[in-house]
Design a protein around this motif. Structure first.
Motif, PDB file in Angstrom:
ATOM      1  N   GLY A 166       0.772  -1.291  -0.153  1.00 49.57           N
ATOM      2  CA  GLY A 166       0.019   0.121  -0.075  1.00 49.57           C
ATOM      3  C   GLY A 166       0.886   1.280  -0.183  1.00 49.57           C
ATOM      4  N   ASP A 167       0.213   2.191   0.148  1.00 52.82           N
ATOM      5  CA  ASP A 167       0.985   3.674   0.236  1.00 52.82           C
ATOM      6  C   ASP A 167       0.357   4.677   1.014  1.00 52.82           C
ATOM      7  OD1 ASP A 167      -1.623   4.098  -0.792  1.00 52.82           O
ATOM      8  OD2 ASP A 167      -1.157   5.163  -2.973  1.00 52.82           O
ATOM      9  N   GLU A 169      -2.245   6.592   1.229  1.00 52.00           N
ATOM     10  CA  GLU A 169      -3.554   6.702   1.195  1.00 52.00           C
ATOM     11  C   GLU A 169      -4.328   5.352   1.934  1.00 52.00           C
ATOM     12  OE1 GLU A 169      -5.674   8.615  -0.595  1.00 52.00           O
ATOM     13  OE2 GLU A 169      -7.353   7.567  -0.232  1.00 52.00           O
ATOM     14  N   CYS A 170      -3.733   4.345   1.667  1.00 55.53           N
ATOM     15  CA  CYS A 170      -4.301   3.157   2.317  1.00 55.53           C
ATOM     16  C   CYS A 170      -3.642   2.589   3.419  1.00 55.53           C
ATOM     17  CB  CYS A 170      -4.781   2.076   1.024  1.00 55.53           C
ATOM     18  SG  CYS A 170      -3.160   1.509   0.441  1.00 55.53           S
ATOM     19  N   CYS A 227      -5.910   0.586  -1.663  1.00 57.58           N
ATOM     20  CA  CYS A 227      -7.015   1.423  -2.233  1.00 57.58           C
ATOM     21  C   CYS A 227      -6.866   1.210  -3.850  1.00 57.58           C
ATOM     22  CB  CYS A 227      -6.572   2.738  -1.992  1.00 57.58           C
ATOM     23  SG  CYS A 227      -4.841   3.313  -2.786  1.00 57.58           S
ATOM     24  N   CYS A 230      -3.415   1.415  -5.548  1.00 53.40           N
ATOM     25  CA  CYS A 230      -2.412   0.369  -5.290  1.00 53.40           C
ATOM     26  C   CYS A 230      -2.982  -0.879  -6.055  1.00 53.40           C
ATOM     27  CB  CYS A 230      -2.534   0.321  -3.718  1.00 53.40           C
ATOM     28  SG  CYS A 230      -1.734   1.582  -2.995  1.00 53.40           S
TER      29      CYS A 230
HETATM   30 ZN   LIG Z   1      -2.935   2.690  -1.756  1.00 55.77          ZN
END
Ligand SMILES: [Zn+2]
Ligand SMILES: [Zn+2]
Length: 421
Positions: A166-167, A169-170, A227, A230
């Motif tokens: 993930g990143d 965001e998630c 998300c 991703c």
């Molecule tokens: Zn993400």
């Protein structure tokens, strides 16, 4: 008192160096075939490079660095890994003006760890780093390069284990679920992780303590929290691997606990006695350059331990038999012919041959034994009578056939007879 090398280090002796050269040559060849350029960084760096670039609360930085103060009072460290060092070099040299940057390195890393097979305190890693390409094609290229490198040695059934962590965001949602799981198993974690889990729970994922690994194996998997972006990225990597015909499988257990790792993480495994063994690991680290004080810039790469690879190739019987080190041995009957033998040897070398000549004044029999030992296919025998006539005897070591040849023709004759690659 007999002096010993430090624990966890090795001497690569003359009998061992050819296999190193083989693997190193393959690494240079494959990396360059993908358009990557080599980078070499200093053996020691300022400690901040790894404190910021690897992370304070990691095993590497907390326990494994060879750190020292020099005579000028600077805090320095023997490079424990190369990703942070390469990033530091790129930032310092302003190489990010030209993107993408495709780089490879092959250099020693130093870590104070418990030495085990294929895992030394000084070990050598072949790695690549791609900066400035945030899309899934860059991930697939990196995986494909590692796969090509490993595939050429004939390792059985290579497979890529793929995951996404993930990143920005998630990851918060995933982190929340992870903390909840870790809290529930707090007593089973090592003291370091009990401390780390409040500061940064993701770092528990990288702990080598067996109790922590047990807790992590039952923890929620980041794949379930991805998300849409991703997910699309992961599917993009998979589509490219599919097009390349590289076998892969998703594996939610592959993780990296460092903050700057994002999205793709992968390992390449081969089949070993019915089980899977890992030979290469890598992933995406879009947050690293920022962690080192630069502007945000995506990065992806892998690291591959060469000691472990060589051990694997040896166990699997995939290393070629040792090749002869010498093409021609120049023997001289009588030490006074030494200078002329030396002159002939030089001519043969200039014709591209690998040549050893007698320097001990041994008997012809002893010289032929030496020629046999180093694998020389031919021996040039220089005797007083022949020399007067301007000829030498050329002996074929396989057939034991001998013939005379003019000394001035030797280079052309023997140079053409030995195949060069
Ligand atoms: Zn993400
Ligand atoms: Zn732990």
């Amino acid at each position: 008192m007999e002096l010993q090398r430090p624990r966890g280090t090795q001497d690569i002796l003359p009998g061992e160096s050819p296999k190193w050269q083989l693997v190193e040559a393959a690494a240079h060849r494959v990396a360059q075939s993908f358009g990557y350029a080599e980078i070499r960084t200093p053996t020691f760096e300022h400690v901040e490079v790894f404190r910021h670039g690897v992370g304070d609360a990691t095993d590497i930085v907390e326990k494994e660095m060879y750190e020292f103060t020099d005579h000028g009072g600077r805090s320095l460290v023997l490079r424990p890994e190369s990703t942070a060092a390469v990033a530091r070099a790129l930032l310092q040299s302003h190489l990010f003006a030209e993107l993408p940057q495709r780089l490879y390195y092959m250099q020693s890393h130093f870590r104070y760890e418990r030495p085990q097979a294929g895992r030394l305190r000084q070990h050598t890693q072949f790695g690549i780093e791609v900066y400035g390409a945030g899309g899934p094609l860059a991930d697939a290229e990196v995986i494909s390069l590692a796969h090509s490198f490993l595939g050429q040695f004939g390792l059985h059934n290579l497979s890529v284990r793929l995951n996404s962590i993930g990143d920005a965001e998630c990851r918060p949602a995933y982190r929340g679920a992870l903390v909840e799981h870790l809290e529930a198993h707090r007593e089973e974690l090592c003291a370091d992780c009990q401390r780390r889990m409040t500061k940064n729970p993701l770092r528990v994922l990288d702990c080598k303590n067996s109790g922590c690994q047990r807790v992590v194996s039952g923890a929620p998997r980041p794949l379930s929290y991805l998300c849409a972006d991703c997910k699309a990225h992961l599917e993009g990597v998979e589509a490219a691997l599919l097009a390349l015909g590289i076998p892969f499988a998703r594996d939610g257990s592959i993780v990296r606990g460092l903050d700057y790792y994002t999205r793709t993480v992968f390992e390449i495994q081969y089949e070993k006695l019915g089980a899977q063994a890992t030979v290469c690991g890598g992933g995406r680290y879009d947050g690293l350059i920022e962690a080192l004080g630069g502007a945000p810039l995506p990065g992806v790469g892998f690291g591959l331990g060469l000691e472990r690879l060589l051990l694997t190739l040896e166990e699997e019987g995939l290393l070629p038999p040792p090749a002869p080190s010498i093409d021609v041995f120049v023997a001289a009957i009588g030490e006074e012919l030494g200078p002329e033998a030396m002159r002939i040897a030089r001519q043969l070398r200039e014709a591209g041959l690998r040549v050893e000549q007698e320097v001990l004044g041994r008997s012809l029999k002893a010289q032929l034994r030496r020629a046999q030992k180093v694998g020389a296919a031919r021996v040039v025998i220089l005797g007083p009578q022949e020399l007067q006539r301007g000829v030498a005897v050329v002996r074929d070591m396989n057939s034991s056939q001998q013939e005379e040849a003019p000394i001035e023709d030797l280079a052309a004759r023997l140079g053409a007879a030995v195949p060069r690659d």
